[in-house]
Scaffold this active site. Structure first.
Site, short mmCIF file in Angstrom:
data_model
loop_
_atom_site.label_atom_id
_atom_site.label_comp_id
_atom_site.label_asym_id
_atom_site.label_seq_id
_atom_site.Cartn_x
_atom_site.Cartn_y
_atom_site.Cartn_z
N SER A 181 -19.24 -24.58 70.62
CA SER A 181 -20.67 -24.26 70.60
C SER A 181 -21.48 -25.39 71.20
CB SER A 181 -21.14 -24.02 69.16
OG SER A 181 -20.40 -23.00 68.54
N SER A 227 -18.55 -18.61 70.98
CA SER A 227 -19.41 -19.78 71.09
C SER A 227 -20.75 -19.52 70.40
CB SER A 227 -19.65 -20.11 72.57
OG SER A 227 -20.27 -21.36 72.71
N ASP A 282 -24.37 -20.74 70.62
CA ASP A 282 -25.23 -21.48 71.54
C ASP A 282 -26.69 -21.23 71.18
OD1 ASP A 282 -22.80 -22.04 72.92
OD2 ASP A 282 -22.97 -20.11 73.92
#
Length: 470
Positions: free
Chosen positions: A334, A372, A374
Site C-alpha cells: 500500500s 493495495s 492507496d
C-alpha cells in the site's frame, strides 16, 4: 538521500528549499522509530522494525480551527480513520498519523489522548473527542507486526517531535519496515513551487484585506505573496508518502523502465521465515509442540487487510533478479500520500489535487492493484475555517472564503504529480538494505546504479517543459 543529491532530476519544476512537505509554511513532521533485535520472530519480543510518523498541518490548533481538505482512494484494500468526516465536512480537523496496519487503532487513540490531555490542562474540558485521520501500511515481512510495539506514548512522542525544515526519510517512523517496488521503501517527501496567478481585478489585489478575518482563504498575506519558502508569487505543493507498494518489474523513473534492469535481489525470506523450507519445518515442529515460535507461521505473518503474502514472479526478462523469486506477490502492499499546499483551495478542488497524486504513483509504476490500499489526503494551509465544528456557540455565522478558480489550478496538478513521483523515489533512495525478523532481507536502491541506468536512457534529467529530445 534525495534524487537531486544523486544527480537525478524528477520532472521540470522547481523544488522548495528543503524539497519536503515542510516547505509549505506551518506544516511540521515528526517521527518515532523503533528498531530492535534480530533473528527468529518471537511474537511480542521482536525483532521490531516499525514506528510512527505524524504530520501536524498547522501552527494553530487544527482540532478547533480545521483546514479545507479532500480525499481520493486509488484502491481500497487498506484503512484510514477519520475519512468519513473529512469527506462529509470537507475539512481536516486533526494531525495525521501513519504507522503499520495493526497499530491503526493505537494511532487514533494516541492522537485523541494527547489532545484530550492538552484540553484538560488548558481549559479544564474533560470531555474532548475527535475523529483523527490515521493511515496504515503493512510491515509484516520485516517487523513483529502482531507484537503491537506501537504505543500511545509513541504517538505522543512523534507529535511532540514534529518540526519544520528538513524531513528525515527512508526507514524512519511509520516507514521503518516498509517495502517499495521490491526494494526498501518507507517515508519520502518532495515539494514544488507554482507561480501564483497575477491579480487581474481590484478585488484580486488584496484591497479587501482590511475587512477579512483570520479565517479567510485569500487574505493579502497569501494571495500572490510568499507563503512558503519560494519567491514572492509562489505557491508551494508538498507531498509526503509512506511507500509500501509496487512490484520491481514495473518500477519506472523519469519514464525509464529501471526496475527490470536493476541488479538488486528481490526481497528474500530468512532461514526461520515460514516461506523458506527450514522455516516451514520449524513452524510445523513448533506448532506441534505448542511453542510460541509458531507465531512465524502464515496466519500471523501476513496479518492485516493487505499483508504481503507469498507469491511468485521474476523481475525481468533480462534475468537481473529472476534467479530469486520474490516471496511477495506482485503489486501487493500500500501507499499513503499526504499533499499539503498553501494555495487557497476548496474541498472539491483538494479532492481533485488528491486524484493527481495517483498519477504520480502511476508514473513510478504503481497501479493500485487489487490488494493495495492507496489512500490520499490533500489539505490547504490557507483554507482555514471558523471554529464552528468544535465550539458552535463561539463561532461566527459566516466564513469568508476566497479561492483560486478551477481554471487556475492546472499547474498545481502538475506540481502534485511531480512531487509525488519524486517522494516515492526519495523514499527508496533514503532507505538502506534492511534485515528484519527471521533474517528476512530487503535490499536498498543503489543511487549510483539508478543514475547509471537513467544516463543510459538519457533520462537522468528530463527535458525542459515544452521541449523535445533529439
Amino acid at each position: 538521500m534525495q534524487a537531486h543529491e544523486a544527480g537525478i532530476a524528477i520532472g521540470t519544476r522547481t523544488a522548495g528549499t528543503h524539497n519536503a512537505i515542510t516547505d509549505v509554511a506551518g506544516v511540521r513532521v515528526g517521527h518515532w522509530t523503533r528498531m530492535e533485535g534480530e533473528g527468529p520472530l518471537d511474537r511480542g519480543a521482536g525483532p521490531v522494525r516499525t514506528g510512527v510518523t505524524v504530520i501536524d498541518p498547522s501552527p494553530h490548533d487544527v482540532w478547533t480551527a480545521p483546514l479545507c481538505a479532500g480525499f481520493h482512494r486509488l484502491n481500497g484494500k487498506g484503512d484510514m480513520t477519520g475519512i468519513q468526516w473529512l469527506i462529509e465536512s470537507g475539512t481536516l480537523s486533526s494531525p495525521i498519523a501513519l504507522s503499520n496496519t495493526n497499530a491503526l487503532g493505537t494511532l487514533r487513540t494516541g492522537l485523541i489522548r494527547h489532545r484530550a490531555d492538552q484540553a484538560a490542562r488548558s481549559d479544564g474540558n474533560p470531555t474532548f473527542s475527535g475523529q483523527p485521520v490515521c493511515g496504515e501500511t503493512n510491515d509484516a515481512f520485516l517487523n513483529d507486526i502482531a507484537g503491537f510495539h506501537v504505543t500511545e506514548e509513541a504517538v505522543a512522542q512523534a507529535l511532540e517531535a514534529a518540526a519544520g525544515g528538513p524531513v528525515e526519510q527512508g526507514s524512519v517512523g511509520g516507514g521503518t519496515g516498509m517495502i517499495c517496488h521490491d526494494l526498501k521503501g518507507g517515508i519520502g517527501t518532495a515539494s514544488r513551487l507554482v507561480p501564483a496567478p497575477a491579480p487581474n481585478t481590484a478585488a484580486d489585489t488584496g484591497t479587501e484585506a482590511a475587512t477579512r478575518t483570520d479565517t479567510d482563504m485569500g487574505t493579502a498575506a497569501n494571495m500572490g505573496t510568499a507563503t512558503g519558502t519560494g519567491q514572492a508569487g509562489d505557491y508551494t505543493v508538498g507531498v509526503l508518502v509512506q511507500a509500501n507498494h509496487g512490484t520491481r518489474s514495473r518500477l519506472t523513473v523519469n519514464g525509464a523502465p529501471v526496475g527490470a534492469l536493476l541488479s538488486a535481489p528481490l526481497p528474500q525470506p530468512g532461514p526461520t521465515d515460514w516461506r523458506s523450507a527450514a522455516g516451514r519445518n520449524r513452524a510445523a515442529g513448533s506448532a506441534a509442540g505448542g511453542s510460541s515460535a509458531a507465531a512465524s507461521g502464515p496466519g500471523n505473518t501476513a496479518c492485516g487487510t493487505h499483508g504481503r503474502e507469498p507469491g511468485s514472479g521474476s523481475v525481468s526478462e533480462s534475468g537481473s533478479a529472476s534467479a530469486s523469486p520474490s516471496p511477495l506477490a506482485p503489486g501487493e502492499g500500500s501507499i499513503i500520500v499526504i499533499v499539503a499546499t498553501d494555495a487557497p483551495l476548496l474541498p472539491h478542488q483538494l479532492s481533485r489535487i488528491a486524484q493527481r497524486a495517483g498519477m504520480g504513483i502511476a508514473r513510478t509504476g504503481g497501479a493500485g492493484e487489487y490488494s493495495s490500499g492507496d489512500m490520499i489526503v490533500a489539505f490547504s494551509t490557507t483554507a482555514g475555517l471558523a471554529e464552528s465544528t468544535r465550539y458552535p456557540a463561539q463561532a461566527p455565522d459566516f466564513d469568508r472564503l476566497r479561492t483560486l478558480t478551477d481554471r487556475s489550478i492546472n499547474e498545481l496538478y502538475w506540481a502534485t504529480i511531480e512531487a509525488t513521483e519524486e517522494a516515492i523515489v526519495n523514499a527508496m533512495l533514503s532507505a538502506p538494505t534492511m534485515v528484519g525478523r527471521d533474517g528476512n532481507t530487503v535490499t536498498g536502491l543503489d543511487a549510483a546504479e539508478l543514475k547509471a541506468l537513467l544516463d543510459r536512457f538519457g533520462l537522468a534529467s528530463p527535458p525542459a517543459a515544452g521541449s523535445s529530445r533529439a
